[in-house]
Design a protein around this motif. Structure first.
Motif, mmCIF file in Angstrom:
data_model
loop_
_atom_site.group_PDB
_atom_site.id
_atom_site.type_symbol
_atom_site.label_atom_id
_atom_site.label_comp_id
_atom_site.label_asym_id
_atom_site.label_seq_id
_atom_site.Cartn_x
_atom_site.Cartn_y
_atom_site.Cartn_z
ATOM 1 N N LEU A 338 0.497 -1.267 0.274
ATOM 2 C CA LEU A 338 0.161 0.261 0.217
ATOM 3 C C LEU A 338 0.463 0.927 -0.002
ATOM 4 O O LEU A 338 0.213 2.454 0.147
ATOM 5 N N GLY A 339 2.460 0.823 -0.083
ATOM 6 C CA GLY A 339 3.079 2.090 -0.452
ATOM 7 C C GLY A 339 4.098 2.451 1.118
ATOM 8 O O GLY A 339 4.316 3.778 0.719
ATOM 9 N N VAL A 340 3.233 1.954 1.987
ATOM 10 C CA VAL A 340 4.379 2.445 3.112
ATOM 11 C C VAL A 340 5.517 1.247 3.920
ATOM 12 O O VAL A 340 5.605 0.019 3.913
ATOM 13 N N GLY A 341 7.141 1.713 3.902
ATOM 14 C CA GLY A 341 7.369 1.005 3.809
ATOM 15 C C GLY A 341 7.999 0.077 2.723
ATOM 16 O O GLY A 341 7.321 0.280 1.384
ATOM 17 N N GLU A 342 9.301 -1.053 2.754
ATOM 18 C CA GLU A 342 9.431 -1.788 1.758
ATOM 19 C C GLU A 342 9.273 -3.199 2.498
ATOM 20 O O GLU A 342 9.724 -3.488 3.580
ATOM 21 N N ARG A 343 8.332 -4.009 1.647
ATOM 22 C CA ARG A 343 8.512 -5.876 1.707
ATOM 23 C C ARG A 343 9.588 -6.381 2.200
ATOM 24 O O ARG A 343 11.156 -5.971 0.886
ATOM 25 N N ARG A 344 9.588 -7.360 2.673
ATOM 26 C CA ARG A 344 10.844 -8.146 3.080
ATOM 27 C C ARG A 344 10.653 -9.507 2.894
ATOM 28 O O ARG A 344 9.267 -10.102 3.221
ATOM 29 N N PRO A 345 11.040 -10.702 2.089
ATOM 30 C CA PRO A 345 10.577 -12.156 2.868
ATOM 31 C C PRO A 345 11.128 -11.989 3.852
ATOM 32 O O PRO A 345 11.708 -11.947 4.319
ATOM 33 N N TYR A 346 10.076 -13.588 3.663
ATOM 34 C CA TYR A 346 9.883 -14.278 5.574
ATOM 35 C C TYR A 346 11.414 -15.059 5.282
ATOM 36 O O TYR A 346 11.531 -15.808 4.635
ATOM 37 N N ARG A 347 12.404 -14.667 6.826
ATOM 38 C CA ARG A 347 13.555 -15.196 7.004
ATOM 39 C C ARG A 347 13.682 -15.779 8.544
ATOM 40 O O ARG A 347 13.574 -14.582 9.023
ATOM 41 N N HIS A 348 13.858 -17.065 8.979
ATOM 42 C CA HIS A 348 13.065 -17.255 9.829
ATOM 43 C C HIS A 348 14.874 -17.226 10.777
ATOM 44 O O HIS A 348 15.871 -17.979 10.165
ATOM 45 N N ARG A 349 15.528 -17.518 12.124
ATOM 46 C CA ARG A 349 16.382 -18.017 12.768
ATOM 47 C C ARG A 349 15.470 -18.608 14.069
ATOM 48 O O ARG A 349 14.613 -18.221 14.559
ATOM 49 N N ASP A 350 16.130 -19.717 14.043
ATOM 50 C CA ASP A 350 15.483 -21.154 14.532
ATOM 51 C C ASP A 350 15.638 -20.263 16.525
ATOM 52 O O ASP A 350 17.311 -20.282 17.175
ATOM 53 N N LEU A 351 14.705 -20.172 17.869
ATOM 54 C CA LEU A 351 15.121 -19.508 18.561
ATOM 55 C C LEU A 351 14.781 -20.405 19.954
ATOM 56 O O LEU A 351 15.642 -20.050 20.478
ATOM 57 N N GLY A 352 14.883 -22.245 18.928
ATOM 58 C CA GLY A 352 14.782 -23.012 20.288
ATOM 59 C C GLY A 352 12.757 -22.880 20.752
ATOM 60 O O GLY A 352 12.271 -23.014 20.097
ATOM 61 N N PHE A 353 13.514 -23.857 22.041
ATOM 62 C CA PHE A 353 11.448 -24.626 22.102
ATOM 63 C C PHE A 353 11.825 -25.132 23.516
ATOM 64 O O PHE A 353 13.219 -24.818 24.039
ATOM 65 N N VAL A 354 10.907 -24.801 24.109
ATOM 66 C CA VAL A 354 10.661 -24.726 25.426
ATOM 67 C C VAL A 354 8.762 -26.108 25.853
ATOM 68 O O VAL A 354 8.316 -25.817 24.404
#
Length: 481
Positions: A338-354
Motif C-alpha cells: 500500500l506504499g508504506v515501507g519496503e517489503r521483505r521476505p520471510y526468513r527465520h532464525r530458530d530460537l529454540g524450544f521449550v
C-alpha cells in the motif's frame, strides 16, 4: 474509517500478530477488519495447564477487542472466498451469513485436527485444540478418577484410571506429564483399590519422544516422563478404538475410558476453496507471503506453505513460532503493498524450544543451549510470560497459587462430549443441538468434510512449537454424559 480495506481471516498466532502490527503501522489510516469465530486469541501452549486446573480458562484467552485498538472485530467463520470480486463470505455465531469486501486479504485460518483412517478414532476420541476440549478433558479425567475410587470391580476400576495419549509431540507429551501429576494428586486424598495407581501411556509411531527437538532434549523429556510414572511406548500406536478400550498396533488390548488424540494437524480446509496450488493442503505462497497471481492476497501460519529460505526446496513447519513471526512479516508486506515501507521476505532464525513437563520439570534449548530440570522450568515459564500478548499477571498469579495451594479437582459440567467431536473444524465453537457434527455455526454446507491431509510436520505449537500435535480425547464411559 476511510483508507484501504484490509481483511484478516483468523486470529491465531499469525492472524493476531498481523492485526497487531498493522494496527500500529497504519495509525488509523487503514480500515482493518479481523474475522474470527471467537472474541479472543487462544494461547495454545498453555492449554494443557488449563486441562489439569493449574490455569483458569480465561488466562489463556486474550481479548481481541481489548488488545487490538484500531482493529474492527467481526465474529464469524469464513466459508468461502471470491478472489475476483475480492470478498470473503462468512457465517456469524447465530447462523446469519455476511460478506466482507477487501483491498488486501490475509489468510491466517490456521489448522484443524488431523484424522487418520483408524477405525473408531473419530467416534471415541477427541482432539485438544480449544478451550471446550480442555475443559471437557478436565471434567472427564476427574470423573473417571472419582468413579474408579468407588468401583468394586477391579477390572472396571483399572480401565477408568487408565489414560492413553496418542502422539508424543509437544502437546501430547505435556498432556501426559501434567495429567499423571493431576491424577496422582487426586488419589492421595481418595485412594484406589489396593495396588492400583493411575496409569498414563504415551504412544507414538516415531522412534523417540519429541522428534522435533534435539536428541538430548528428547532424552531429557523421556527420562522425566518415565520418572513421573508415564509409560512411554515408541513405535506403537492405536490400531482400533472401541467403546471400552483401544487395540494397539502391537496386538495388545488396553481397557480404558480415555483416549487423547494428539497426532498432529492439517491446514484449515478453507484454503482449498481458493483454487490455487497447495502443498500438502497448505496454500503455496512466495517468500513475501503473497499468493502467486494474486498480489492483493497474503497467507501465513499453518494454512500457508512458506518457502524456507534457510533450507532451499523445503517449507517452514507448522509451528506457533513460525506463525507468530510470519504474522509480522505479512503485516510489513501488506503495508508495503500500500506504499508504506519496503517489503521483505520471510526468513527465520530458530530460537529454540521449550516444553513444560509439570512441577519443576521442563526441557528447553533457548538459542541452542540445552537445559533441563528447574532451570529449564524457570526459562519455560519466563518464555511464556514474555510471549503472551496479555494476561501475564493473571497467569503468574495462578502459577503462584498452584505452588502453595492444592488444586481443586471438581467437575464443572460446562462442556458435554457431543460438543467437542474430534472432526469439528472449529474446536472453539461448542456444537449446539441440531447442528451436525463437524459443522460450524452456520449452514452445514459451508464447511464440507475433507479427507485429512498427511502433514509430516508435527503440529501446532512451537517455540513453544505449536502444539505440534495438539489434543485430547476420551472414550465415553458408562454414564458419561
Amino acid at each position: 474509517m476511510s483508507g484501504p480495506r484490509i481483511v484478516i481471516v483468523g486470529a491465531g498466532f499469525a492472524g493476531y500478530r498481523t492485526a497487531r502490527t498493522l494496527a500500529r503501522m497504519s495509525r488509523n489510516k487503514a480500515d482493518i477488519t479481523l474475522l474470527n469465530p471467537t472474541d479472543y486469541f487462544l494461547y495454545l501452549p498453555l492449554l494443557p495447564q488449563v486441562a489439569v486446573g493449574i490455569l483458569e480458562p480465561r488466562r489463556v484467552a486474550v481479548s481481541l477487542t481489548g488488545t487490538l485498538p484500531g482493529v474492527r472485530l467481526v465474529l464469524g467463520e469464513a466459508h468461502g472466498l471470491d478472489m475476483d470480486a475480492r470478498t470473503v463470505h462468512f457465517t456469524d455465531p447465530e447462523g446469519d451469513e455476511g460478506t466482507l469486501a477487501y483491498d488486501r486479504l490475509v489468510l491466517a485460518v490456521g489448522s484443524v485436527n488431523k484424522l487418520l483412517p483408524i477405525p473408531g478414532v473419530a467416534e471415541h476420541a477427541h482432539g485438544f485444540r480449544g478451550l471446550p476440549e480442555a475443559l471437557y478433558l478436565r471434567d472427564h479425567v476427574t470423573r473417571q478418577m472419582e468413579l474408579a475410587t468407588a468401583e468394586e470391580d477391579p477390572d472396571r476400576c483399572a480401565a477408568r484410571c487408565t489414560f492413553v495419549v496418542v502422539g508424543a509431540g509437544y502437546t501430547g507429551t505435556e498432556v501426559a506429564a501434567h495429567g499423571k501429576m493431576y491424577t496422582d494428586a487426586q488419589v492421595r486424598g481418595h485412594p484406589l483399590r489396593r495396588g492400583m495407581r493411575p496409569r498414563w501411556l504415551l504412544l507414538d509411531i516415531a522412534g523417540r519422544v519429541l522428534p522435533e527437538m534435539d536428541e538430548r532434549l528428547s532424552r531429557t523429556a523421556d527420562r522425566a516422563l518415565r520418572q513421573r510414572g508415564v509409560e512411554v511406548r515408541m513405535g506403537t500406536s492405536v490400531k482400533e478404538a472401541l467403546h471400552d478400550g483401544v487395540l494397539l498396533t502391537d496386538g495388545e488390548f488396553l481397557p480404558t475410558r480415555t483416549l487423547v488424540w494428539c497426532v498432529g494437524v492439517r491446514p484449515d480446509p478453507l484454503v482449498e476453496s481458493t483454487g490455487h496450488p497447495l502443498e500438502r493442503g497448505r496454500l503455496v505462497v512466495d517468500p513475501y507471503l503473497q499468493v502467486p497471481g494474486r498480489p492483493e492476497v497474503f497467507a501465513c501460519g499453518d494454512a500457508a506453505a512458506v518457502p524456507d529460505l534457510n533450507r532451499p526446496g523445503q517449507y517452514t513447519p507448522m509451528t506457533a513460532q513460525h506463525a507468530w513471526r510470519q504474522g509480522r512479516t505479512a503485516a510489513v508486506n501488506v503495508a508495503a503493498s500500500l506504499g508504506v515501507g519496503e517489503r521483505r521476505p520471510y526468513r527465520h532464525r530458530d530460537l529454540g524450544f521449550v516444553i513444560d513437563l509439570g512441577g519443576a520439570l521442563a526441557a528447553a534449548n533457548p538459542f541452542g543451549v540445552p537445559l533441563s530440570g528447574p532451570v529449564a522450568g524457570a526459562v519455560t515459564r519466563g518464555y511464556h510470560l514474555a510471549a503472551m500478548p496479555g494476561n501475564r499477571v493473571r497467569v503468574a498469579a495462578d502459577w503462584l497459587l498452584d505452588s502453595v495451594l492444592p488444586r481443586q479437582a471438581v467437575q464443572l459440567g460446562l462442556v458435554r462430549s457431543a460438543s467437542v467431536p474430534l472432526d469439528t473444524a472449529s474446536p472453539e465453537l461448542a456444537r449446539t443441538p441440531g447442528r451436525p457434527s463437524g459443522a460450524s455455526p452456520g449452514p452445514a454446507s459451508h464447511r464440507p468434510a475433507h479427507p485429512p491431509t498427511e502433514e509430516p510436520g508435527r503440529g501446532p505449537r512451537a517455540a513453544h512449537p505449536a502444539p505440534g500435535p495438539v489434543r485430547r480425547a476420551d472414550i465415553p464411559a458408562e454414564g458419561d454424559p
